[in-house]
Design a protein around this motif. Structure first.
Motif, PDB file in Angstrom:
ATOM      1  N   ALA A  44       0.866  -1.136   0.032  1.00  0.00           N
ATOM      2  CA  ALA A  44       0.073   0.013   0.063  1.00  0.00           C
ATOM      3  C   ALA A  44       0.741   1.428   0.052  1.00  0.00           C
ATOM      4  CB  ALA A  44      -0.889  -0.046   1.141  1.00  0.00           C
ATOM      5  N   SER A  45       0.266   2.375  -0.598  1.00  0.00           N
ATOM      6  CA  SER A  45       0.919   3.597  -0.622  1.00  0.00           C
ATOM      7  C   SER A  45       0.185   4.687   0.217  1.00  0.00           C
ATOM      8  CB  SER A  45       1.328   4.211  -1.891  1.00  0.00           C
ATOM      9  OG  SER A  45       0.170   4.300  -2.826  1.00  0.00           O
ATOM     10  N   SER A  46      -1.040   4.134   0.730  1.00  0.00           N
ATOM     11  CA  SER A  46      -2.081   5.063   1.479  1.00  0.00           C
ATOM     12  C   SER A  46      -2.611   4.061   2.364  1.00  0.00           C
ATOM     13  CB  SER A  46      -2.928   5.590   0.561  1.00  0.00           C
ATOM     14  OG  SER A  46      -4.008   4.464   0.127  1.00  0.00           O
ATOM     15  N   ALA A  47      -3.726   4.502   3.193  1.00  0.00           N
ATOM     16  CA  ALA A  47      -4.548   3.791   4.184  1.00  0.00           C
ATOM     17  C   ALA A  47      -5.239   2.365   3.567  1.00  0.00           C
ATOM     18  CB  ALA A  47      -5.476   4.815   4.975  1.00  0.00           C
ATOM     19  N   ASN A  48      -5.360   2.803   2.294  1.00  0.00           N
ATOM     20  CA  ASN A  48      -5.979   1.622   1.688  1.00  0.00           C
ATOM     21  C   ASN A  48      -5.194   0.532   1.110  1.00  0.00           C
ATOM     22  OD1 ASN A  48      -8.699   3.197   1.398  1.00  0.00           O
ATOM     23  ND2 ASN A  48      -7.641   4.441  -0.194  1.00  0.00           N
ATOM     24  N   ILE A  49      -5.693  -0.819   1.704  1.00  0.00           N
ATOM     25  CA  ILE A  49      -4.868  -1.928   1.104  1.00  0.00           C
ATOM     26  C   ILE A  49      -5.323  -2.614   0.152  1.00  0.00           C
ATOM     27  CG2 ILE A  49      -4.671  -4.446   1.895  1.00  0.00           C
ATOM     28  CD1 ILE A  49      -5.077  -3.515   4.657  1.00  0.00           C
ATOM     29  N   PRO A  50      -4.389  -2.409  -1.203  1.00  0.00           N
ATOM     30  CA  PRO A  50      -4.962  -2.908  -2.490  1.00  0.00           C
ATOM     31  C   PRO A  50      -5.323  -4.296  -2.468  1.00  0.00           C
ATOM     32  CG  PRO A  50      -2.702  -2.828  -2.403  1.00  0.00           C
ATOM     33  CD  PRO A  50      -2.987  -2.176  -1.101  1.00  0.00           C
ATOM     34  N   GLU A  51      -6.195  -4.795  -3.470  1.00  0.00           N
ATOM     35  CA  GLU A  51      -6.678  -6.113  -3.879  1.00  0.00           C
ATOM     36  C   GLU A  51      -5.561  -7.109  -3.727  1.00  0.00           C
ATOM     37  OE1 GLU A  51      -9.174  -7.682  -6.986  1.00  0.00           O
ATOM     38  OE2 GLU A  51     -10.531  -6.741  -5.450  1.00  0.00           O
ATOM     39  N   GLN A  52      -5.699  -8.140  -3.006  1.00  0.00           N
ATOM     40  CA  GLN A  52      -4.675  -9.113  -3.187  1.00  0.00           C
ATOM     41  C   GLN A  52      -5.721 -10.345  -3.494  1.00  0.00           C
ATOM     42  OE1 GLN A  52      -1.089  -8.720  -2.772  1.00  0.00           O
ATOM     43  NE2 GLN A  52      -1.953  -6.592  -2.683  1.00  0.00           N
ATOM     44  N   SER A  53      -4.993 -11.265  -4.044  1.00  0.00           N
ATOM     45  CA  SER A  53      -5.843 -12.633  -4.355  1.00  0.00           C
ATOM     46  C   SER A  53      -5.272 -13.771  -4.539  1.00  0.00           C
ATOM     47  CB  SER A  53      -6.692 -12.510  -5.350  1.00  0.00           C
ATOM     48  OG  SER A  53      -6.025 -12.306  -6.602  1.00  0.00           O
ATOM     49  N   GLU A  54      -5.631 -15.104  -4.066  1.00  0.00           N
ATOM     50  CA  GLU A  54      -4.802 -16.567  -4.449  1.00  0.00           C
ATOM     51  C   GLU A  54      -5.923 -17.600  -4.726  1.00  0.00           C
ATOM     52  OE1 GLU A  54      -2.255 -17.710  -1.214  1.00  0.00           O
ATOM     53  OE2 GLU A  54      -1.012 -16.059  -1.623  1.00  0.00           O
ATOM     54  N   PRO A  55      -5.857 -18.339  -5.319  1.00  0.00           N
ATOM     55  CA  PRO A  55      -6.631 -19.382  -5.726  1.00  0.00           C
ATOM     56  C   PRO A  55      -6.522 -20.589  -4.359  1.00  0.00           C
ATOM     57  CG  PRO A  55      -4.815 -19.778  -6.679  1.00  0.00           C
ATOM     58  CD  PRO A  55      -4.554 -18.475  -6.145  1.00  0.00           C
ATOM     59  N   GLY A  56      -7.951 -21.052  -4.079  1.00  0.00           N
ATOM     60  CA  GLY A  56      -7.936 -22.057  -3.238  1.00  0.00           C
ATOM     61  C   GLY A  56      -7.005 -23.266  -3.417  1.00  0.00           C
ATOM     62  N   GLU A  57      -6.706 -24.061  -2.600  1.00  0.00           N
ATOM     63  CA  GLU A  57      -6.036 -25.430  -2.844  1.00  0.00           C
ATOM     64  C   GLU A  57      -6.577 -26.345  -3.879  1.00  0.00           C
ATOM     65  OE1 GLU A  57      -2.406 -25.830  -2.064  1.00  0.00           O
ATOM     66  OE2 GLU A  57      -2.549 -24.113  -1.033  1.00  0.00           O
ATOM     67  N   ALA A  58      -8.079 -26.316  -3.728  1.00  0.00           N
ATOM     68  CA  ALA A  58      -8.761 -27.228  -4.469  1.00  0.00           C
ATOM     69  C   ALA A  58      -9.666 -26.353  -5.641  1.00  0.00           C
ATOM     70  CB  ALA A  58      -9.827 -27.996  -3.610  1.00  0.00           C
ATOM     71  N   ALA A  59     -10.144 -25.288  -5.143  1.00  0.00           N
ATOM     72  CA  ALA A  59     -11.067 -24.508  -6.409  1.00  0.00           C
ATOM     73  C   ALA A  59     -11.250 -23.127  -5.643  1.00  0.00           C
ATOM     74  CB  ALA A  59     -12.226 -25.199  -6.271  1.00  0.00           C
TER      75      ALA A  59
END
Length: 105
Positions: free
Chosen positions: A15-30
């Motif tokens: 982040a460069s501000s108080a807002n946390i940018p969207e992060q994502s990861e797939p589940g192990e199965a789906a």
């Protein structure tokens, strides 16, 4: 829960501000876990972090070889956990320095 916190801290570090940018990861199965949010700014020792977690047909596969739990709450789902079951250790980095994290949730 541990993956959501990891993604939250990844977003905090990016982040460069108080807002946390969207992060994502797939589940192990789906499915997919998406995390974003906000963190308190300033120089105080205590900060609040508010994370929004979206789970779309998310599953990490079989639990104890028997149970397959699939979360599909979307952006308005409600997730509850038992207090004290999560322990987070690591560091968080910002423009103000590197901070040790050791939290039981």
């Amino acid at each position: 829960m541990d993956r959501a916190l990891k993604l939250g801290f990844d977003g905090f570090n990016a982040a460069s501000s108080a807002n946390i940018p969207e992060q994502s990861e797939p589940g192990e199965a789906a499915g997919l876990m998406v995390v974003n949010g906000k963190v308190d700014q300033g120089s105080s020792a205590n900060k609040g972090m508010r994370l929004e977690v979206s789970l779309a047909d998310y599953s990490d596969g079989l639990i104890e070889g028997v149970y397959d739990v699939v979360y599909d709450g979307g952006p308005n789902g409600i997730f509850r956990r038992k207090a004290g079951t999560i322990h987070v250790v690591g560091t968080a980095t910002s423009d103000y320095g590197v901070f040790n994290v050791d939290v039981s949730l």
